[in-house]
Design a protein around this motif. Structure first.
Motif, mmCIF file in Angstrom:
data_model
loop_
_atom_site.group_PDB
_atom_site.id
_atom_site.type_symbol
_atom_site.label_atom_id
_atom_site.label_comp_id
_atom_site.label_asym_id
_atom_site.label_seq_id
_atom_site.Cartn_x
_atom_site.Cartn_y
_atom_site.Cartn_z
ATOM 1 N N SER A 215 0.914 -1.306 -0.123
ATOM 2 C CA SER A 215 -0.091 0.032 0.028
ATOM 3 C C SER A 215 0.946 1.194 0.000
ATOM 4 C CB SER A 215 -1.134 -0.108 1.057
ATOM 5 O OG SER A 215 -0.058 -0.169 2.412
ATOM 6 N N HIS A 216 2.220 0.951 0.246
ATOM 7 C CA HIS A 216 2.899 2.251 0.428
ATOM 8 C C HIS A 216 3.219 2.780 -0.977
ATOM 9 C CE1 HIS A 216 3.736 1.884 4.451
ATOM 10 N NE2 HIS A 216 4.213 0.721 4.444
ATOM 11 N N GLY A 217 2.910 2.018 -2.250
ATOM 12 C CA GLY A 217 3.340 2.817 -3.468
ATOM 13 C C GLY A 217 4.823 2.430 -3.972
ATOM 14 N N PRO A 218 5.234 2.986 -4.926
ATOM 15 C CA PRO A 218 6.592 2.748 -5.324
ATOM 16 C C PRO A 218 7.703 2.714 -4.356
ATOM 17 C CG PRO A 218 5.568 4.729 -6.560
ATOM 18 C CD PRO A 218 4.803 4.371 -5.429
ATOM 19 N N THR A 219 8.543 1.751 -4.558
ATOM 20 C CA THR A 219 9.567 1.294 -3.355
ATOM 21 C C THR A 219 10.647 2.441 -3.427
ATOM 22 O OG1 THR A 219 10.560 -0.121 -5.008
ATOM 23 C CG2 THR A 219 9.071 -0.883 -3.387
#
Length: 355
Positions: A166-170
């Motif tokens: 859920s955090h998005g792009p790493t």
């Protein structure tokens, strides 16, 4: 090498890409950080003003002279329409009007450390088909602590295995650095405007095209958190829908069956969000909560199938990998991580985080 004029083709230098919308309170610090870069090659600043109604352009014009006196050409574009066109459009326009062979993305409310362009350029040359990010320092320091830890502490292999979370792009968008050639191979950014997660959509397309992800392990950006950030306009449901689609496209086709780790709200939500074909691959939910396990199964009441699907709920030790994990990893006091390690599973092969 000399800086080429806008529209004359890419130079060998770096272009700092700066979209601006009503950023007057942060711009002085932001632009000072451009001036203080220790990169010794050719560097320009490309600013696109997206219908700012404050003093942003006055501040930019003031800094243009200082930057150009220091050998940093400034290209300014923009529009003064009644409404902004959005971050994706602004970034695309700033890139189009720029000339460098490498793109360093900068948000107008953030501050670069002096070595940012130099260190990320060195990495981008080494990894020409990668998005290069960096570690960050958050401001205020106590904001989004769990997210900031995740940004800074992912292991190199997790930059690819944790792309479904859920955090998005790493590597987060305000830290991106890449070659112009690779950007246009993947992009441009989606220009849907407010509410569109243009960075996530670009990141997914980057991965589809075989792009890599690399992080420079130095804190090279002061990453501000405030209520006016564009990211707050993106609905959680929008992000969720894109994530589920990417999971089904990239991961689930390789699995004949799988288990959803979490028989609670998030696990059931994922099950309901899957396509019918993907739901048929779910052989069980697993959990540690005895009350959930005692129920024996989850019934998908909204299903149009007859009889309605009933999915077993098992103790995690009785479940079989691969798993899609719908548990927030560091909100369990380490117990979940210990349970996971006890099963000797390999991230990416045996389980995927969808937390």
């Amino acid at each position: 090498c000399p800086v080429m004029k806008p529209g004359s083709g890419p130079s060998e230098g770096q272009s700092v890409i700066l979209p601006v919308h009503n950023a007057q309170q942060w711009l002085d610090e932001c632009l000072m950080s451009v001036l203080k870069q220790d990169f010794e090659g050719t560097m320009e600043l490309s600013v696109f003003n997206d219908a700012s109604k404050d003093q942003s352009m006055t501040i930019i014009e003031k800094w243009k002279m200082n930057l150009e006196d220091s050998g940093i050409p400034v290209v300014i574009g923009g529009h003064d329409s009644p409404s902004p066109r959005g971050v994706g459009y602004s970034k695309n326009q700033a890139i189009i009007q720029s000339t460098g062979s490498y793109l360093c993305f900068l948000d107008s409310d953030d501050v670069m450390m002096p070595q940012r362009v130099r260190l990320q350029y060195e990495a981008a040359v080494q990894y020409p088909t990668s998005i290069v990010g960096c570690q960050v320092r958050r401001d205020p320091p106590d904001s989004t602590e769990r997210y900031t830890r995740w940004i800074n502490q992912l292991a190199p292999d997790q930059l690819l295995t944790q792309v479904f979370t859920s955090h998005g792009p790493t590597v987060i968008m305000p830290t991106w650095f890449c070659s112009r050639a690779w950007f246009f191979h993947v992009g441009p950014f989606d220009e849907g405007g407010k509410g569109v997660p243009e960075d996530l959509l670009f990141f997914y397309e980057h991965l589809r095209k075989g792009g890599g992800v690399f992080r420079v392990d130095h804190s090279l950006l002061l990453y501000r958190y405030h209520l006016y950030a564009a990211t707050h306009s993106v609905l959680e449901m929008t992000i969720w829908t894109h994530r589920v689609h990417f999971l089904e496209e990239q991961a689930l086709p390789g699995w004949e069956s799988f288990t959803i780790w979490n028989a609670g709200k998030q696990g059931r939500r994922l099950y309901r969000s899957l396509s019918a074909a993907s739901r048929r691959k779910v052989v069980a939910f697993c959990d540690v909560d005895e009350n959930k396990i005692k129920k024996g199964f989850y019934c998908h009441e909204d299903s149009q199938e007859r009889p309605k699907p009933q999915v077993p709920i098992l103790h995690f030790r009785a479940a079989q990998p691969p798993f899609v994990i719908c548990v927030k990893l560091d909100l369990t006091g380490g117990e979940f991580e210990d349970n996971l390690k006890s099963l000797h599973l390999q991230e990416g092969r045996d389980f995927i985080h969808f937390s």
